[in-house]
Design an enzyme around this catalytic site. Sequence first.
Site, PDB file in Angstrom:
ATOM      1  N   HIS A   1       0.863  -1.185   0.000  1.00  0.00           N
ATOM      2  CA  HIS A   1       0.000   0.000   0.000  1.00  0.00           C
ATOM      3  C   HIS A   1       0.898   1.233   0.000  1.00  0.00           C
ATOM      4  O   HIS A   1       2.134   1.117  -0.081  1.00  0.00           O
ATOM      5  CB  HIS A   1      -0.958  -0.042   1.192  1.00  0.00           C
ATOM      6  CG  HIS A   1      -0.289  -0.279   2.529  1.00  0.00           C
ATOM      7  ND1 HIS A   1       0.599   0.605   3.094  1.00  0.00           N
ATOM      8  CD2 HIS A   1      -0.369  -1.328   3.390  1.00  0.00           C
ATOM      9  CE1 HIS A   1       1.015   0.140   4.255  1.00  0.00           C
ATOM     10  NE2 HIS A   1       0.458  -1.052   4.453  1.00  0.00           N
TER      11      HIS A   1
ATOM     12  N   HIS B   1       4.082   1.285   2.177  1.00  0.00           N
ATOM     13  CA  HIS B   1       5.263   0.638   1.590  1.00  0.00           C
ATOM     14  C   HIS B   1       5.876   1.504   0.490  1.00  0.00           C
ATOM     15  O   HIS B   1       7.104   1.621   0.387  1.00  0.00           O
ATOM     16  CB  HIS B   1       4.887  -0.723   0.994  1.00  0.00           C
ATOM     17  CG  HIS B   1       4.299  -1.686   1.959  1.00  0.00           C
ATOM     18  ND1 HIS B   1       2.973  -2.032   1.954  1.00  0.00           N
ATOM     19  CD2 HIS B   1       4.860  -2.386   2.989  1.00  0.00           C
ATOM     20  CE1 HIS B   1       2.732  -2.916   2.916  1.00  0.00           C
ATOM     21  NE2 HIS B   1       3.862  -3.143   3.563  1.00  0.00           N
TER      22      HIS B   1
ATOM     23  N   GLN C   1       8.622  -2.880  16.285  1.00  0.00           N
ATOM     24  CA  GLN C   1       9.513  -3.553  15.334  1.00  0.00           C
ATOM     25  C   GLN C   1      10.754  -2.701  15.066  1.00  0.00           C
ATOM     26  O   GLN C   1      11.878  -3.222  15.016  1.00  0.00           O
ATOM     27  CB  GLN C   1       8.765  -3.834  14.039  1.00  0.00           C
ATOM     28  CG  GLN C   1       9.619  -4.466  12.961  1.00  0.00           C
ATOM     29  CD  GLN C   1       8.775  -4.926  11.780  1.00  0.00           C
ATOM     30  OE1 GLN C   1       8.274  -6.025  11.763  1.00  0.00           O
ATOM     31  NE2 GLN C   1       8.616  -4.060  10.791  1.00  0.00           N
TER      32      GLN C   1
ATOM     33  N   SER D   1      -2.609  -0.249   6.306  1.00  0.00           N
ATOM     34  CA  SER D   1      -2.141  -1.585   6.699  1.00  0.00           C
ATOM     35  C   SER D   1      -2.667  -2.605   5.708  1.00  0.00           C
ATOM     36  O   SER D   1      -3.807  -2.490   5.231  1.00  0.00           O
ATOM     37  CB  SER D   1      -2.662  -1.932   8.103  1.00  0.00           C
ATOM     38  OG  SER D   1      -2.538  -3.324   8.342  1.00  0.00           O
TER      39      SER D   1
END
Lengths: 289, 289
Positions: free
Chosen positions: A36, A39, A155, A187
């Site tokens: 999406h 990214h 992360q 997401s």
Amino acid sequence: MIIIRSIAELREHIKAQRVSNPDLQVGFVPTMGFLHEGHASLLQAARKQCGLVVMSIFVNPLQFGPNEDFESYPRDEARDREVAEEAGADVLFFPQVKEMYPAPTKTVVTVAGVTERLCGASRPGHFDGVATVVTKLFNIVQPDFAFFGLKDAQQVSVIEQMVLDLNMPVRIVPCPTLREADGLAKSSRNVYLSPEERQQATVLNQALQAAESLVKEAGDELTSADVKEALSKRIAEAPLAVIDYAEVLAYPSLEPVHKLTEAERIILALAVKFGKTRLIDNRIIPIHS
Amino acid sequence: MIIIRSIAELREHIKAQRVSNPDLQVGFVPTMGFLHEGHASLLQAARKQCGLVVMSIFVNPLQFGPNEDFESYPRDEARDREVAEEAGADVLFFPQVKEMYPAPTKTVVTVAGVTERLCGASRPGHFDGVATVVTKLFNIVQPDFAFFGLKDAQQVSVIEQMVLDLNMPVRIVPCPTLREADGLAKSSRNVYLSPEERQQATVLNQALQAAESLVKEAGDELTSADVKEALSKRIAEAPLAVIDYAEVLAYPSLEPVHKLTEAERIILALAVKFGKTRLIDNRIIPIHS
């Protein structure tokens, strides 16, 4: 853009590029695909900084729990190719599971501390899987820079801690979360949401927004419990929302704080389920005490 | 030979060498110092194959247990410099503990399977410490080849498994054990032995020798229990020897075997204590069934 599926071929391609241009900077964007705009923004950041931009798409079984959505995780190779090329990837690395794990791995990279709370508590073993596959990908690509989205701030903390502790020769570039027009964090899992869930899912961002205002107005007086309560109350206004966690921690250590002023930065972090779909979002806020 | 104590300086030095010679092969010999001819032979092997030979000397606290000999491990920097230079090292990397661990590491590399028996059982956490520091050193030096002595055959198995699982861009070169004239495997810890212990310590090699002959003569008929018994009996002839383990396993998996013919190669592995000094030795034997 070229598509490469084998580790050996990818190594060879990158090596050839480096030989022909010794000053080349290699940028790397590891993803699980179903790309999406979030990214795409990582690719654009890489594009600005690096002469060669490598994206990997690999749904990593090691980071999914036994009852999680590995099998059903959304995949769309054709669309991913278009998005990646459009956003400026030079190489799309698309390995099969048996290319990455020809045999079950006996070696695991574990990061303690930053993995004990938030998604680390909700998803046991998840960050071992992330740290291990990112180590593998870094060893395969050997990038100068690697780009990660801050939607998964934990992360980012895990990867930064790992790079520091293991002296990995790569610089981590955290990039801001992208949002839909109504504020929902972009997401790959948003496609799971029913129309009604999709509408109510905006509550994550709204709760974070409200709590952020509260912190900015009265942060000196507040405890983390006050802010957690404000988050939880706001989420509860969405009838379909089930809170997995609503946390306020020091950032990037992800250690608990009592008074907010104990930390230089705090993170407000949410994981909320709508039916089977688990969404995460967060805000990182500097504290001026 | 130049001596470098900082990670940043080492990286810069190696990078400069690689830039000025794009075909350069970098060979790496990680050690804990107190160098003997065994270490020198690793440097010589590296010298034959590589244009730049880097040796590290670092007594890694992470691989010593709380009751082990980290503090008393023998150190002799001046002599080590001579041995390293004589044997052909170009760079001696000699970091302090605080250079390698500016803060306690939160990240650990764990290799399962090959670490469960032998020294992995006797020294809990030892191979986590080895795998973690070797990962750090590989990330710092980024060698093409790394050279390890087969006296610690289990360490070689652990490193090879880790390199395979994590796709580390380095080739591991195992090198044969060097021995004193009377057969005792060369080891930095041999200096701990009293004259009487030193004399009796030859029993490790003698027991391995005898068991190897037994395997070569009657391997088709034997079980691992037969060979273990032969090893133990022979060791018991030395009154000061206390067996930590006397094992017969498949190599390199280090899995148990019943009949020797179940494996293509077996390892006979010994750890024997003389007073406080723990010595290891082994034989790796191909089995033709």
